[in-house]
Design a protein around this motif. Structure first.
Motif, PDB file in Angstrom:
ATOM      1  N   GLU A   1       1.208  -1.248   0.423  1.00 30.21           N
ATOM      2  CA  GLU A   1      -0.190   0.040   0.278  1.00 30.21           C
ATOM      3  C   GLU A   1       0.992   1.302   0.030  1.00 30.21           C
ATOM      4  N   ALA A   2       1.994   1.096   0.713  1.00 26.01           N
ATOM      5  CA  ALA A   2       2.803   2.618   1.193  1.00 26.01           C
ATOM      6  C   ALA A   2       2.964   2.974  -0.506  1.00 26.01           C
ATOM      7  N   MET A   3       4.228   1.628  -1.171  1.00 23.23           N
ATOM      8  CA  MET A   3       5.001   1.486  -2.413  1.00 23.23           C
ATOM      9  C   MET A   3       3.749   1.930  -3.407  1.00 23.23           C
ATOM     10  N   LEU A   4       2.994   1.257  -3.095  1.00 20.98           N
ATOM     11  CA  LEU A   4       1.457   2.056  -4.755  1.00 20.98           C
ATOM     12  C   LEU A   4       1.105   3.540  -4.297  1.00 20.98           C
ATOM     13  N   ASN A   5       1.256   4.022  -2.877  1.00 20.57           N
ATOM     14  CA  ASN A   5       1.135   5.778  -2.719  1.00 20.57           C
ATOM     15  C   ASN A   5       1.502   6.510  -3.056  1.00 20.57           C
ATOM     16  N   ALA A   6       3.057   5.707  -3.189  1.00 21.60           N
ATOM     17  CA  ALA A   6       4.765   6.502  -3.583  1.00 21.60           C
ATOM     18  C   ALA A   6       5.048   6.380  -4.499  1.00 21.60           C
ATOM     19  N   ALA A   7       4.199   5.505  -5.539  1.00 21.02           N
ATOM     20  CA  ALA A   7       3.934   4.750  -7.176  1.00 21.02           C
ATOM     21  C   ALA A   7       2.956   6.312  -8.016  1.00 21.02           C
ATOM     22  N   LEU A   8       2.452   6.871  -7.098  1.00 19.09           N
ATOM     23  CA  LEU A   8       1.210   7.220  -8.161  1.00 19.09           C
ATOM     24  C   LEU A   8       1.213   8.457  -7.655  1.00 19.09           C
ATOM     25  N   ASN A   9       2.406   8.801  -6.449  1.00 16.55           N
ATOM     26  CA  ASN A   9       2.914  10.067  -6.556  1.00 16.55           C
ATOM     27  C   ASN A   9       3.803  10.863  -7.445  1.00 16.55           C
ATOM     28  N   ASP A  10       4.865   9.669  -6.884  1.00 13.82           N
ATOM     29  CA  ASP A  10       5.578   9.555  -8.037  1.00 13.82           C
ATOM     30  C   ASP A  10       5.306  10.005  -9.843  1.00 13.82           C
ATOM     31  N   LYS A  11       3.856   8.922 -10.118  1.00 13.79           N
ATOM     32  CA  LYS A  11       3.695   9.145 -11.478  1.00 13.79           C
ATOM     33  C   LYS A  11       2.858  10.424 -11.405  1.00 13.79           C
ATOM     34  N   LEU A  12       2.607  11.171 -10.650  1.00 15.02           N
ATOM     35  CA  LEU A  12       1.581  12.742 -10.719  1.00 15.02           C
ATOM     36  C   LEU A  12       2.529  13.657 -10.880  1.00 15.02           C
ATOM     37  N   ALA A  13       3.797  13.818  -9.862  1.00 15.89           N
ATOM     38  CA  ALA A  13       5.032  14.289 -10.224  1.00 15.89           C
ATOM     39  C   ALA A  13       5.470  14.152 -11.923  1.00 15.89           C
ATOM     40  N   MET A  14       5.694  13.434 -12.303  1.00 15.07           N
ATOM     41  CA  MET A  14       6.286  13.534 -13.975  1.00 15.07           C
ATOM     42  C   MET A  14       5.541  14.279 -14.204  1.00 15.07           C
ATOM     43  N   LEU A  15       3.640  13.815 -14.511  1.00 14.26           N
ATOM     44  CA  LEU A  15       2.876  14.205 -15.551  1.00 14.26           C
ATOM     45  C   LEU A  15       3.256  15.811 -14.792  1.00 14.26           C
ATOM     46  N   ARG A  16       2.443  16.218 -13.906  1.00 14.98           N
ATOM     47  CA  ARG A  16       3.193  17.937 -13.385  1.00 14.98           C
ATOM     48  C   ARG A  16       4.334  18.387 -14.093  1.00 14.98           C
ATOM     49  N   ASP A  17       5.791  17.436 -13.926  1.00  9.68           N
ATOM     50  CA  ASP A  17       6.925  18.341 -14.170  1.00  9.68           C
ATOM     51  C   ASP A  17       6.712  18.244 -16.490  1.00  9.68           C
ATOM     52  N   PHE A  18       6.251  17.120 -16.833  1.00  6.45           N
ATOM     53  CA  PHE A  18       7.057  16.871 -18.402  1.00  6.45           C
ATOM     54  C   PHE A  18       5.417  17.956 -19.042  1.00  6.45           C
ATOM     55  N   SER A  19       3.884  17.969 -17.832  1.00  6.20           N
ATOM     56  CA  SER A  19       3.117  18.872 -18.516  1.00  6.20           C
ATOM     57  C   SER A  19       3.371  20.510 -19.025  1.00  6.20           C
ATOM     58  N   ASP A  20       5.120  20.519 -17.907  1.00  3.65           N
ATOM     59  CA  ASP A  20       5.119  22.374 -18.239  1.00  3.65           C
ATOM     60  C   ASP A  20       6.270  22.852 -20.118  1.00  3.65           C
ATOM     61  N   LEU A  21       7.428  21.327 -20.469  1.00  2.00           N
ATOM     62  CA  LEU A  21       7.297  22.004 -21.121  1.00  2.00           C
ATOM     63  C   LEU A  21       6.970  22.077 -22.231  1.00  2.00           C
TER      64      LEU A  21
END
Lengths: 256, 230, 168
Positions: free
Chosen positions: B210-230
């Motif tokens: 569950e903790a890993m799932l949360n971390a992975a979801l957060n990472d994915k969100l962060a990546m989408l946010r970072d790339f949406s800036d490009l």
């Protein structure tokens, strides 16, 4: 021979065609503009607490210390339209490729080489590309790759080290200082940590089953949580805090 | 008074913050010293300019674009808490609803309520008599864990849809290499999310997953946010 | 959202200008102004009306910029800067180049060249009209520091404005 030279030479269509193809390939390779890279270089005098902040988009980043009391930033730019303007703010040199190129479209790779005194702090963020930092002994070393790229940190002795990527390996070779914090995280990469045998730290290591190798740093005080996927414990007096996480890769601790 | 002392105090003279004695000593020096009086005049004109132009502001390079950026961030923040609403929505809707009832309807409702309350009381008293005050041995933790994960996924999915939408709009501007990189890395994170979800399906109590799932979801969100800036 | 957009339309220039003067950098100022409005959106519920809304927003903006400085390791007391550029005590016959008449462009350019600590105090005192006591509270320094920073800022600014004239 002279007769042969003067007489007309016959070429088949296939020969002419292949000659043209070879010629075209040669021309494109020799064209000076085809892969031209522009290079920008800037130097700054270094104060007492140097800090370099770099926000790149794509390209390789190499940071290394030198004996001079100055910071030298060299950027090689793939796209002719790209703009890189390092700025000095107090004692912080800041380079924001993203900010400098807003509205300029695709700026391609920008490769950086940064030379600075060893007591400096380094804070690097990029969307893709490898990051290498060597021989830095300042307060902070941060290397963050949003997507893919290897992170190699060697000869590091900083009180705070943060390294994170999605795809790519992370290698740390350095010392953990008393009270320091060290975090390494990858989604699909192997993480290797090479430290002196007398290192003392509190470790939280998380990886898929059977992918954590603490080797000499293993002791019976370690708690195995989550069926071999998470280990928590102290090595020595646990004076620094270390967190290593990889979702799909492996974790290896090595003695230097 | 010497020039050094004078120039130390000249700023305060300009601000009118000197004592009358200091002011008169300083004025005497300024009358004699051209260099110091030039410093005073210069500081005076800087300060007066600032005072007379107070309240004049310059606009950001692109006011509309800045507003759109702000709005985008705010909208995601508004959307996120909104996902928690449906669970409470039933009660708030129920409580705020108004009813129009005829007299027979009112009587029927009152009768129904009396029936429900008396039945409920009887059942409760019986359970109490049987020593059933203890928590029921139900499979609550199980469903709790599953619900928690589902809620978390739903919350994250809304935010991801938003950022994904922005990424897709910008993707055409990226070069092929960047597009490939993005796809590869999203795939890597999705693999992690799916692996953890499979593990949680097998064992809903697996806190590590569950903790890993949360971390992975957060990472994915962060990546989408970072790339949406490009 | 409409009401908030109206707030943005009414105050964005003021917020952006303050960020720009304190940082001396357009893109940083834009990013900070964005952050200020996002913070405003989050915190607007906590505005109780004890002070005027503009004062409250002004404080929010200053805090945001100062936090940004702290994050970047910018020190407010530029002790090293003093060593690099000591204040020139002007004696006898001064540089014959008199300072040009101050105008907006020249002043903004000169302000952007000031070290962050000087720029902050100058902006807050001379441009925004705050008292030293208030500035000291905001920056967490003494009133004496605020006064001496302001003095150094003005003297440096004077030098920069004169230099600009020489270059022209």
């Amino acid at each position: 021979m002279s007769i042969r030279l003067l007489s007309p030479i016959r070429f088949s269509v296939a020969q002419i065609f292949s000659a043209l193809v070879v010629l075209a390939v040669l021309c494109s390779c020799a064209s000076p503009t085809a892969h031209a890279q522009r290079s920008v270089s800037k130097r700054f005098p270094a104060g007492k607490n140097v800090r370099v902040e770099l926000k790149n988009i794509s390209g390789t980043i190499t940071v290394e210390s030198w004996n001079r009391n100055e910071i030298k930033i060299t950027a090689s730019l793939e796209a002719p339209t790209a703009n890189v303007t390092p700025k000095l703010m107090g004692e912080c040199v800041s380079i924001d490729v993203m900010g400098d190129n807003r509205g300029r479209g695709d700026v391609g790779d920008v490769n950086f080489k940064i030379q600075l005194p060893q007591d400096s702090s380094v804070d690097i963020e990029t969307r893709r590309g490898n990051i290498t930092v060597s021989n830095i002994r300042g307060g902070l070393v941060r290397a963050h790759i949003t997507s893919e790229g290897d992170i190699t940190l060697s000869g590091i002795s900083a009180s705070q080290v943060l390294a994170q990527n999605t795809i790519g390996d992370i290698f740390f070779d350095g010392d953990f200082s008393r009270g320091g914090t060290y975090q390494f995280q990858s989604t699909k990469g192997n993480i290797s940590v090479r430290i002196p045998s007398d290192s003392a730290f509190r470790l939280v290591a998380q990886a898929p089953t059977k992918k954590i190798a603490l080797n000499e740093f293993w002791n019976n005080g370690f708690k195995n949580l989550g069926d071999g996927r998470k280990f928590v414990g102290d090595v020595g007096d646990g004076r620094s805090s270390v967190m290593v996480t990889t979702f799909q890769g492996s974790i290896t601790f090595l003695r230097r | 008074m010497n020039c050094e002392k004078c120039q130390e105090l000249v700023g305060e003279l300009v601000d009118g913050a000197l004592s009358p004695e200091d002011e008169s000593t300083l004025t005497l020096h300024l009358e004699e010293c051209l260099a110091c009086s030039e410093v005073r005049n210069d500081l005076q004109s800087i300060v007066s300019f600032c005072q007379s132009h107070r309240g004049e502001y310059s606009a950001p390079p692109n006011e509309t674009a800045l507003w759109l950026r702000i709005r985008n961030v705010i909208e995601t923040e508004v959307q996120l808490p909104a996902t928690a609403l449906p669970a409470q929505g039933f009660w708030s809707r129920w409580m705020s609803r108004s009813w129009e009832l005829s007299i027979p309807q009112l009587a029927a409702s009152a009768a129904a309520m009396v029936l429900i309350v008396s039945l409920g009381t009887t059942v409760l008293l019986r359970r109490w008599d049987n020593g059933a005050g203890k928590a029921p041995v139900a499979t609550l933790p199980n469903s709790d864990a599953a619900t928690r994960v589902r809620d978390r996924m739903r919350e994250q999915q809304q935010a991801m849809d938003y950022w994904n939408h922005r990424v897709e709009a910008n993707k055409v501007r990226w070069n092929q290499q960047m597009r490939d990189t993005f796809d590869r890395n999203v795939k890597a994170l999705d693999e992690t999310v799916n692996e953890r979800l499979n593990e949680l399906n097998r064992n809903p109590h697996d806190e590590f997953s569950e903790a890993m799932l949360n971390a992975a979801l957060n990472d994915k969100l962060a990546m989408l946010r970072d790339f949406s800036d490009l | 959202m409409g009401a908030f957009e109206e707030l943005y339309q009414r105050h964005n220039r003021r917020v952006y200008s303050l960020c720009l003067r304190m940082t001396g950098n357009v893109s940083e100022a834009e990013d900070l102004a964005q952050e200020v409005f996002i913070q405003l959106f989050r915190k607007i519920g906590s505005f109780r009306g004890e002070s005027a809304f503009t004062t409250w927003l002004h404080r929010l903006t200053v805090n945001q910029v100062l936090m940004h400085f702290r994050k970047r390791g910018v020190k407010m007391e530029q002790t090293t800067e003093d060593g690099e550029t000591p204040i020139q005590i002007v004696k006898g016959t001064e540089n014959p180049n008199a300072m040009p008449v101050v105008d907006r462009i020249a002043l903004d350019k000169a302000i952007s060249q000031l070290p962050p600590g000087y720029r902050t105090v100058f902006t807050l005192h001379d441009i925004e009209g705050h008292e030293h006591e208030e500035i000291a509270r905001m920056l967490g320094c003494s009133v004496g520091t605020s006064k001496s920073q302001l003095h150094k800022a003005r003297m440096k600014l004077r030098g920069l404005l004169r230099q600009q004239k020489v270059k022209e």
